[in-house]
Design a protein around this motif. Structure first.
Motif, PDB file in Angstrom:
ATOM      1  N   VAL A 107      45.419  55.431  15.505  1.00  0.00           N
ATOM      2  CA  VAL A 107      46.117  55.977  16.665  1.00  0.00           C
ATOM      3  C   VAL A 107      47.453  56.553  16.212  1.00  0.00           C
ATOM      4  O   VAL A 107      48.118  56.002  15.342  1.00  0.00           O
ATOM      5  N   ASP A 108      47.835  57.702  16.804  1.00  0.00           N
ATOM      6  CA  ASP A 108      49.082  58.345  16.423  1.00  0.00           C
ATOM      7  C   ASP A 108      49.639  59.110  17.611  1.00  0.00           C
ATOM      8  O   ASP A 108      48.883  59.635  18.439  1.00  0.00           O
ATOM      9  N   LYS A 109      50.973  59.178  17.680  1.00  0.00           N
ATOM     10  CA  LYS A 109      51.622  59.885  18.780  1.00  0.00           C
ATOM     11  C   LYS A 109      51.431  61.388  18.674  1.00  0.00           C
ATOM     12  O   LYS A 109      51.614  62.121  19.648  1.00  0.00           O
ATOM     13  N   PRO A 259      50.750  58.251  22.068  1.00  0.00           N
ATOM     14  CA  PRO A 259      51.830  57.348  21.667  1.00  0.00           C
ATOM     15  C   PRO A 259      51.523  55.904  22.040  1.00  0.00           C
ATOM     16  O   PRO A 259      50.971  55.639  23.109  1.00  0.00           O
ATOM     17  N   VAL A 260      51.862  54.989  21.156  1.00  0.00           N
ATOM     18  CA  VAL A 260      51.721  53.565  21.461  1.00  0.00           C
ATOM     19  C   VAL A 260      52.848  53.163  22.398  1.00  0.00           C
ATOM     20  O   VAL A 260      54.023  53.399  22.112  1.00  0.00           O
ATOM     21  N   THR A 261      52.480  52.573  23.521  1.00  0.00           N
ATOM     22  CA  THR A 261      53.474  52.209  24.530  1.00  0.00           C
ATOM     23  C   THR A 261      53.685  50.708  24.653  1.00  0.00           C
ATOM     24  O   THR A 261      54.642  50.273  25.302  1.00  0.00           O
ATOM     25  N   GLY A 262      52.809  49.909  24.065  1.00  0.00           N
ATOM     26  CA  GLY A 262      52.985  48.466  24.182  1.00  0.00           C
ATOM     27  C   GLY A 262      51.944  47.685  23.415  1.00  0.00           C
ATOM     28  O   GLY A 262      51.001  48.243  22.841  1.00  0.00           O
ATOM     29  N   LEU A 263      52.142  46.380  23.381  1.00  0.00           N
ATOM     30  CA  LEU A 263      51.222  45.454  22.741  1.00  0.00           C
ATOM     31  C   LEU A 263      50.685  44.486  23.780  1.00  0.00           C
ATOM     32  O   LEU A 263      51.404  44.087  24.699  1.00  0.00           O
ATOM     33  N   VAL A 264      49.438  44.093  23.631  1.00  0.00           N
ATOM     34  CA  VAL A 264      48.821  43.117  24.518  1.00  0.00           C
ATOM     35  C   VAL A 264      48.615  41.836  23.735  1.00  0.00           C
ATOM     36  O   VAL A 264      47.968  41.836  22.684  1.00  0.00           O
ATOM     37  N   ARG A 265      49.183  40.734  24.256  1.00  0.00           N
ATOM     38  CA  ARG A 265      49.099  39.452  23.560  1.00  0.00           C
ATOM     39  C   ARG A 265      48.336  38.440  24.388  1.00  0.00           C
ATOM     40  O   ARG A 265      48.389  38.449  25.621  1.00  0.00           O
ATOM     41  N   THR A 277      48.069  52.377  24.365  1.00  0.00           N
ATOM     42  CA  THR A 277      48.527  53.747  24.160  1.00  0.00           C
ATOM     43  C   THR A 277      48.740  54.408  25.519  1.00  0.00           C
ATOM     44  O   THR A 277      48.557  53.784  26.563  1.00  0.00           O
ATOM     45  N   SER A 278      49.090  55.667  25.496  1.00  0.00           N
ATOM     46  CA  SER A 278      49.308  56.389  26.745  1.00  0.00           C
ATOM     47  C   SER A 278      48.026  56.573  27.530  1.00  0.00           C
ATOM     48  O   SER A 278      48.062  56.800  28.743  1.00  0.00           O
TER      49      SER A 278
END
Length: 395
Positions: A107-109, A259-265, A277-278
């Motif tokens: 994945v890439d922005k 774009p990566v917008t966050g992480l899921v934990r 991602t978006s």
């Protein structure tokens, strides 16, 4: 720069998301050879086994999301998710694909070569590195692996120059003053003691190798004949082509312009189990961050608001790159670097703060690319948070 974390849920199980339902794989044993060699099998390997046992289906576990955008409903699952489609991220993907049966997402922005990979000079040099430093073994290993890739391509009946833009040019670290000559002689001694081929060239010997370079009677050069360079655009194109062959098997996917917008934990383990991602949520047992000089700022953005503390030792570095096209006034046979460039690199590695009160000094590099263009690079001595600049000029 890449960092990898392998997530192993406490249940010992792994699920793949589809239509909101997680399906367990039964007795799935995934064993692969993770070679620190990213390109071949000539170096001893380490085995990493991911074992999954379970039956039936279950709803996804509760998760914690940290990031700047909303969680997307569209989700996909892979064994490995790689953030960053530069030359490092794509090469890591290639190794997983050719060395295992794992599925991989990149994945890439933006797209490959839109960042530092596309703006770099493609140097694979040892002449400017310090034996015994923290990065020495890593640099030496990288040098070895790139040479192995070129040899593999040649063994397959292809020309490494055409495929990668690969050239064994050798490199010259040059100086003009008696003091520079002392530094260069010490450099040659250090490199030789570390097992590299290196020699000191007096000014007349340097002139015979590089007629366009004159350093005066007091100058000289440290010469490393085994140093190489490649063309990042050609290399990335080749690696992408190899990776995409595995898409037909359902083992590879690219998520560009996302774009990566966050992480899921996971709320149970606290481990990162997905990248947001978006447009998508990408689940993976292993999350690799290979965002280069932006890894530090990216990771800080992604964990903002959580109790996670990071110490990512990656900082962007100030530099300029000038590409002069159709330049026929001189010809360079090797890669060239001013001796002061080494001091700049050492200052960057040892500096703990951005001290703009230092005297500004610039050191240059020069080489010819695969198209015959003259490539001029520069480095400033103090550390600053900025991006590399590329300019193209037609004569």
């Amino acid at each position: 720069m890449a960092s990898i974390a392998v997530n192993s849920p406490s249940s010992g199980s792994n699920y793949f998301m589809k239509d909101g339902v997680a399906s367990f794989n039964t007795n799935r044993l995934c064993s692969f050879s993770f070679e620190s060699s990213l390109f071949g099998s000539k170096i001893s390997t380490k085995q990493l086994t991911l074992s999954v046992n379970g039956t039936g289906t279950t709803r996804p576990k509760p998760t914690i999301y940290s990031g700047s955008g909303p969680v997307k409903a569209s989700s996909h699952s892979f064994d490995v998710v790689i953030v960053g489609a530069g030359i490092i991220g794509l090469t890591i993907a290639r190794q997983f694909l050719i060395g295992s049966d794992l599925s991989v997402a990149v994945v890439d922005k933006a797209v490959p070569c839109s960042g530092a990979t596309g703006a770099g000079q493609g140097y694979i040099w040892m002449v400017n590195k310090n034996p015994g430093s923290e990065t020495w073994e890593l640099t030496k290993r990288s040098h070895q692996l790139w040479k192995m890739l070129a040899e593999t391509i040649r063994d397959q009946g292809m020309d490494p120059f055409q495929v990668l833009g690969w050239k064994k040019t050798g490199s010259l670290l040059v100086g003009r003053t008696p003091g520079d000559s002392v530094v260069l002689r010490n450099r040659v001694r250090q490199l030789s003691e570390a097992g590299l081929r290196a020699e000191y060239l007096f000014s007349n010997e340097l002139l015979s190798k590089e007629p366009a370079v004159f350093v005066g009677s007091d100058g000289g050069a440290a010469f490393a004949p085994d140093d190489c360079q490649l063309d990042a655009w050609r290399t990335v194109s080749y690696i992408e082509k190899v990776n995409r062959n595995f898409a037909l098997e359902g083992r590879y996917a690219e998520f560009y312009h996302e774009p990566v917008t966050g992480l899921v934990r996971s709320t149970n383990t606290g481990e990162v189990e997905a990248v947001q991602t978006s447009n998508n949520t990408l689940y993976g047992k292993a999350i690799v961050v290979a965002a280069g000089c932006w890894s530090r700022s990216l990771m800080h953005d992604l964990v903002r608001g959580s109790n996670v503390k990071l110490d990512v030792l990656v900082k962007p570095r100030k530099g300029h790159l000038l590409v002069i096209e159709n330049f026929n006034s001189l010809q360079l046979n090797h890669g060239l670097m001013e001796v002061g460039y080494v001091d700049h690199q050492n200052a960057i590695l040892t500096s703990e703060q951005d001290d703009h009160s230092q005297t500004l000094a610039v050191s240059m590099t020069a080489t010819m690319d695969t198209m015959g263009n003259l490539i001029l690079g520069s480095s400033r001595q103090f550390v600053g948070f900025s991006t590399e600049i590329s300019a193209r000029t037609e004569k």
